[in-house]
Design a protein around this motif. Structure first.
Motif, PDB file in Angstrom:
ATOM      1  N   GLU A 248       4.371  -5.921  14.178  1.00 37.82           N
ATOM      2  CA  GLU A 248       3.809  -6.455  12.940  1.00 37.82           C
ATOM      3  C   GLU A 248       2.355  -6.013  12.770  1.00 37.82           C
ATOM      4  O   GLU A 248       1.921  -5.646  11.679  1.00 37.82           O
ATOM      5  CB  GLU A 248       3.892  -7.979  12.948  1.00 37.82           C
ATOM      6  CG  GLU A 248       3.280  -8.633  11.721  1.00 37.82           C
ATOM      7  CD  GLU A 248       3.265 -10.144  11.823  1.00 37.82           C
ATOM      8  OE1 GLU A 248       2.872 -10.792  10.841  1.00 37.82           O
ATOM      9  OE2 GLU A 248       3.639 -10.679  12.882  1.00 37.82           O
TER      10      GLU A 248
ATOM     11  N   ILE B  73       1.483  -8.482   2.570  1.00 34.34           N
ATOM     12  CA  ILE B  73       0.718  -7.252   2.690  1.00 34.34           C
ATOM     13  C   ILE B  73       1.605  -6.082   2.301  1.00 34.34           C
ATOM     14  O   ILE B  73       2.685  -5.890   2.860  1.00 34.34           O
ATOM     15  CB  ILE B  73       0.189  -7.065   4.120  1.00 34.34           C
ATOM     16  CG1 ILE B  73      -0.722  -8.245   4.491  1.00 34.34           C
ATOM     17  CG2 ILE B  73      -0.552  -5.752   4.258  1.00 34.34           C
ATOM     18  CD1 ILE B  73      -1.245  -8.192   5.906  1.00 34.34           C
TER      19      ILE B  73
ATOM     20  N   TYR C  99       3.168  -2.540   2.146  1.00 39.30           N
ATOM     21  CA  TYR C  99       3.333  -1.506   3.170  1.00 39.30           C
ATOM     22  C   TYR C  99       2.611  -0.233   2.776  1.00 39.30           C
ATOM     23  O   TYR C  99       2.626   0.182   1.616  1.00 39.30           O
ATOM     24  CB  TYR C  99       4.813  -1.202   3.392  1.00 39.30           C
ATOM     25  CG  TYR C  99       5.045   0.006   4.270  1.00 39.30           C
ATOM     26  CD1 TYR C  99       4.832  -0.052   5.640  1.00 39.30           C
ATOM     27  CD2 TYR C  99       5.442   1.227   3.711  1.00 39.30           C
ATOM     28  CE1 TYR C  99       5.022   1.049   6.449  1.00 39.30           C
ATOM     29  CE2 TYR C  99       5.633   2.348   4.515  1.00 39.30           C
ATOM     30  CZ  TYR C  99       5.413   2.244   5.879  1.00 39.30           C
ATOM     31  OH  TYR C  99       5.603   3.365   6.669  1.00 39.30           O
TER      32      TYR C  99
ATOM     33  N   GLN D 289       0.819  -3.674   9.799  1.00 39.64           N
ATOM     34  CA  GLN D 289       0.038  -4.370   8.781  1.00 39.64           C
ATOM     35  C   GLN D 289      -1.474  -4.347   8.968  1.00 39.64           C
ATOM     36  O   GLN D 289      -2.213  -4.504   7.997  1.00 39.64           O
ATOM     37  CB  GLN D 289       0.486  -5.835   8.697  1.00 39.64           C
ATOM     38  CG  GLN D 289       1.918  -6.001   8.243  1.00 39.64           C
ATOM     39  CD  GLN D 289       2.284  -7.465   8.069  1.00 39.64           C
ATOM     40  OE1 GLN D 289       1.515  -8.355   8.406  1.00 39.64           O
ATOM     41  NE2 GLN D 289       3.456  -7.720   7.534  1.00 39.64           N
TER      42      GLN D 289
END
Length: 250
Positions: free
Chosen positions: A68, A3, A5, A72
């Motif tokens: 996390e 993914i 940023y 994300q």
């Protein structure tokens, strides 16, 4: 899948967490060693600086979200139902680590047995519970067609393959929890499900295929239970340890 940023996504999640997590930004800034207004300056579109690791760590700890997820997730969600389930999962994880929950693995509670039992009608369950000395469960199951009592899981339905990972605990006098691993017989994909009940029938609480934060918690709880079950270390209660320390000090 990697993914990419996004600072905007991170700031959106921080804003949402501050609002729904009932925490004060000023207190987080002070604890992180930052001046008042630090985050407001950071989130400006033309500002190249990023939120500090310490700031994020303190915020995530206070609202109970893994870092996390904060970085994300595209759809951070604190809806009432999911928030309550997430709080339950976090408490189960903490109490499993501290060994304040007695998780059991019962061969009679393997996945197929559990999933079949929860599909029984209220009348059948009442008959079984009112005559514990009789093998009514076996009678009910032997007279059922496969379509009636096939071990359907919440995640895979009739494609569920049986497995042995089925853990049970009575958390309080009124709350029972079952955590189990189910396998898709066709694709061999695995899933973790958590079922709960309080005096009534078992209900699905969550699995690891839904909202991202909940999924991470379910997987973590499953790992912690496995570690608890397979731990051969002898543990003693804090009361017994205190008594031993007192005796040995004499």
């Amino acid at each position: 899948m990697t993914i990419e940023y996004s600072k905007q996504r991170l700031c959106d999640n921080i804003d949402y967490s501050l609002k729904e997590g009932n925490v004060k930004l000023g207190e987080i800034e002070i604890e992180a060693g930052k001046t008042q207004g630090y985050y407001s300056r950071i989130k400006r579109r033309n500002e190249k600086s990023e939120p500090s690791l310490k700031f994020l760590y303190i915020l995530c700890r206070k609202v109970g979200i893994p870092m996390e997820m904060m970085i994300q997730s595209d759809n951070l969600d604190f809806t009432n139902g999911s928030k309550q389930i997430n709080e339950l999962l976090q408490k189960l994880i903490a109490n499993t680590i501290s060994r304040n929950i007695d998780w059991n693995v019962d061969k009679l509670r393997k996945t197929s047995s559990f999933l079949s039992r929860i599909r029984l009608t209220d009348e059948e369950m009442e008959a079984i519970n009112s005559h514990p000395e009789e093998d009514l469960m076996g009678h009910v199951m032997s007279n059922a067609t496969p379509n009636d009592y096939y071990h359907h899981s919440y995640t895979y339905g009739r494609d569920t393959k049986d497995c042995e990972d089925c853990f049970y605990a009575q958390v309080t006098n009124g709350l029972e929890v079952t955590v189990l691993k189910v396998i898709n017989d066709k694709t061999k994909e695995e899933a973790i499900e958590m079922w709960i009940r309080s005096g009534g029938r078992w209900e699905i609480a969550c699995n690891d295929k839904g909202e991202q934060f909940t999924s991470l918690l379910v997987k973590d709880l499953y790992k912690k239970i496995n570690k608890y079950i397979n731990d051969d270390t002898i543990h003693i209660s804090s009361e017994l340890k205190e008594a031993l320390d007192s005796y040995l000090a004499e």
